[in-house]
Design an enzyme around this catalytic site. Structure first.
Site, mmCIF file in Angstrom:
data_model
loop_
_atom_site.group_PDB
_atom_site.id
_atom_site.type_symbol
_atom_site.label_atom_id
_atom_site.label_comp_id
_atom_site.label_asym_id
_atom_site.label_seq_id
_atom_site.Cartn_x
_atom_site.Cartn_y
_atom_site.Cartn_z
ATOM 1 N N LYS A 23 0.905 -1.298 -0.028
ATOM 2 C CA LYS A 23 0.056 -0.105 0.039
ATOM 3 C C LYS A 23 0.784 1.243 0.127
ATOM 4 O O LYS A 23 0.583 2.085 -0.682
ATOM 5 C CB LYS A 23 -0.742 0.025 1.216
ATOM 6 C CG LYS A 23 -1.673 1.288 1.266
ATOM 7 C CD LYS A 23 -2.457 1.120 2.658
ATOM 8 C CE LYS A 23 -1.555 1.896 3.811
ATOM 9 N NZ LYS A 23 -2.292 2.294 4.913
ATOM 10 N N GLY A 96 -5.842 7.247 4.541
ATOM 11 C CA GLY A 96 -4.994 8.230 5.120
ATOM 12 C C GLY A 96 -3.741 8.659 4.046
ATOM 13 O O GLY A 96 -3.344 10.085 4.114
ATOM 14 N N SER A 171 4.536 10.376 9.574
ATOM 15 C CA SER A 171 5.371 10.729 8.930
ATOM 16 C C SER A 171 4.877 10.810 7.348
ATOM 17 O O SER A 171 5.841 11.206 6.432
ATOM 18 C CB SER A 171 6.427 9.486 8.725
ATOM 19 O OG SER A 171 5.987 8.308 8.627
ATOM 20 N N GLN A 172 3.638 10.800 7.417
ATOM 21 C CA GLN A 172 3.079 10.973 6.013
ATOM 22 C C GLN A 172 3.234 12.410 5.608
ATOM 23 O O GLN A 172 3.358 12.442 4.308
ATOM 24 C CB GLN A 172 1.509 10.645 5.831
ATOM 25 C CG GLN A 172 1.419 8.810 5.886
ATOM 26 C CD GLN A 172 -0.220 8.457 6.208
ATOM 27 O OE1 GLN A 172 -0.912 9.288 6.258
ATOM 28 N NE2 GLN A 172 -0.334 6.951 5.937
ATOM 29 N N ASP A 322 2.817 -0.440 12.466
ATOM 30 C CA ASP A 322 1.749 -1.154 11.930
ATOM 31 C C ASP A 322 1.782 -2.798 12.650
ATOM 32 O O ASP A 322 0.864 -3.384 12.100
ATOM 33 C CB ASP A 322 1.838 -1.123 10.334
ATOM 34 C CG ASP A 322 1.564 -0.079 9.578
ATOM 35 O OD1 ASP A 322 0.734 0.807 10.410
ATOM 36 O OD2 ASP A 322 1.681 0.131 8.495
ATOM 37 N N ARG A 398 -6.403 -3.615 10.459
ATOM 38 C CA ARG A 398 -5.488 -4.357 11.079
ATOM 39 C C ARG A 398 -5.945 -4.859 12.429
ATOM 40 O O ARG A 398 -5.434 -6.051 12.735
ATOM 41 C CB ARG A 398 -4.378 -3.316 11.532
ATOM 42 C CG ARG A 398 -3.581 -2.710 10.054
ATOM 43 C CD ARG A 398 -2.174 -2.521 10.170
ATOM 44 N NE ARG A 398 -1.654 -1.957 9.051
ATOM 45 C CZ ARG A 398 -1.398 -2.544 7.681
ATOM 46 N NH1 ARG A 398 -1.399 -3.829 7.760
ATOM 47 N NH2 ARG A 398 -1.168 -2.128 6.846
ATOM 48 N N LYS A 423 -9.816 -2.029 3.308
ATOM 49 C CA LYS A 423 -9.153 -1.035 3.241
ATOM 50 C C LYS A 423 -7.636 -1.254 2.676
ATOM 51 O O LYS A 423 -7.053 -0.655 1.763
ATOM 52 C CB LYS A 423 -8.865 -0.491 4.433
ATOM 53 C CG LYS A 423 -7.934 0.739 4.696
ATOM 54 C CD LYS A 423 -8.017 1.348 5.867
ATOM 55 C CE LYS A 423 -7.278 2.569 6.201
ATOM 56 N NZ LYS A 423 -7.314 3.704 5.333
#
Length: 436
Positions: A23, A96, A171-172, A322, A398, A423
């Site tokens: 992803k 996100g 951090s995105q 994650d 998740r 997702k």
């Protein structure tokens, strides 16, 4: 499918599965291809709710797309930093990466936009990024709650500039700025606790792969220097004809963890130890727990056939968080307690994952508590005898995928709303069925 009843495994069988593309890499590749100069074919694309949201946004923005899901390919005609339709409404849904990447891309390129989202995404804060963009002259009007989706963007474009972003919570934001920097040129200052984070490293590696020059520079004024990293991306024209996306390491980790839980060998096709994805660190955690780690011609193999039991460990998961939920379920079957450290930032993801871990482990009968120490959020998991229960998934993919693993060892585990996994991994439960 409103519920999924996990089948307890009664016969040991080695696991060999295939997962979709990453992803994180898919959505970065989509953005980089869109701002490149010319046509780029992406191979191994992940098709999920998140990536389809990104593709839908690109389509609404006027980019020419050729999508072939059967071949896992997307071909994009890049517009060299130009948005073809620069006065439209897009919807990032619950993605996100699309939310953060699109916000930066549209602000940098310029135009007038309305950005909408799902109800879930409306709960996730955007204020840090929005304030950083406002400070550079972008007009952003939040239409419901300040600092949250939905909002309007009115921008004449962000030209060569200095911009600072804190990486502690996400951090995105940093990745979005580093990628968009090639459009008009940008000096990006990263501060906070994750300036060397795994997802930032993926971004930097992909900039290099796409031919974008991004140079780390020193602060010229030591008196005002704030600890962090500085990157200079000059305005540049770049192109790439074809790009191969790695299989999703985050998805693969569930099946490697199942290998440990079931005491079998596990392989995920196309996964290698030189992966740029940070979750590869989870494989070394499994090695610490007694698994033998081997790299074969076609995959990494985890061999847990000689692991009859394992002790808990103390583990800093700040850089591959994650897998915190995956690790929590693994820890529940250990002989001794496990402490998962430095995961406060996952409270603001699809769900409050810190609280969710504690809630659902306790329902299973396992001990779990949150410890807040200074600026660190930790969870201590104390194994106890567990029993079947309905697992609530909080619309978080998740949670569904991780807690399904518990049902491989415990009778009666039922996953509510299992298809929230669409997702990122829409056929997860089909792949899971294949391991029996």
């Amino acid at each position: 499918m409103e519920q999924y009843s996990v089948k307890k495994v009664t016969e040991k069988k080695n696991i060999y599965v295939e997962v979709s593309g990453s992803k994180s890499i898919t959505n970065r590749a989509l953005m980089l291809a869109a701002i490149s100069n010319g046509t780029c074919k992406l191979n191994g694309v992940l098709f999920s709710d998140d990536s389809r949201a990104f593709l839908d946004c690109l389509d609404k923005l006027g980019f020419q797309l050729d999508i072939d899901e059967s071949k896992k390919q997307v071909t994009i005609k890049g517009e060299n930093g130009r948005i073809p339709n620069n006065n439209v409404t897009i919807n990032v849904r619950s993605a996100g990466t699309a939310a953060r990447f699109m916000t930066v891309l549209l602000a940098v390129c310029g135009g007038d936009y309305i950005l909408e989202s799902s109800e879930q995404m409306k709960k996730r804060p955007m204020s840090q990024l929005l304030e950083s963009l406002r400070a550079k002259g972008v007009v952003i009007n939040c239409l419901e709650k300040e600092g949250h989706f939905p909002f309007e963007i009115h921008s004449t474009g962000i030209k060569q500039t200095d911009i600072s972003i804190d990486t502690t919570k996400s951090s995105q934001y940093a990745s979005a700025l580093l990628m968009a920097g090639a459009v008009n040129g940008m000096n990006v200052k990263l501060t906070g606790t994750r300036v060397n984070g795994a997802y930032i490293q993926i971004t930097l590696r992909m900039l290099e792969q796409f031919g974008i020059l991004c140079e780390e520079i020193e602060d010229s004024d030591e008196q005002t220097q704030i600890a962090g990293k500085n990157y200079q991306i000059k305005k540049q024209v770049f192109s790439l004809k074809e790009y191969d996306i790695e299989p999703d390491m985050s998805a693969a980790c569930y099946f490697y963890a199942m290998g440990l839980l079931l005491g079998v060998k596990s392989k995920v096709q196309g996964i290698y130890l030189n992966s740029m994805q940070g979750d590869v660190k989870f494989l070394y955690v499994l090695e610490k727990l007694g698994c033998v780690l081997r790299e074969t011609v076609d995959a990494v193999e985890i061999d847990a056939t000689q692991v009859n039991s394992y002790n808990g460990i103390e583990l800093d998961m700040s850089d591959f968080s994650d897998q915190a939920l995956t690790m929590a379920v693994v820890a529940a079957f250990a002989k001794t307690p496990t402490t998962i450290m430095n995961i406060g930032h996952i409270r603001g993801q699809e769900s409050d994952r810190v609280q969710v871990i504690v809630n659902e482990l306790k329902k299973l009968g396992c001990g779990a508590e949150i410890l807040e120490e200074y600026d660190s959020t930790n969870i201590v998991i104390t194994p106890k005898k567990m029993h079947g229960v309905e697992i609530d998934t909080y619309e978080d993919h998740r949670v569904a995928m991780s807690f399904a693993m518990a049902g491989l060892r415990i009778d009666g585990v039922i996953i509510n709303n299992p298809m929230c996994c669409k997702k990122t991994f829409e056929n997860y439960f089909e792949v899971l069925e294949g391991i029996y």
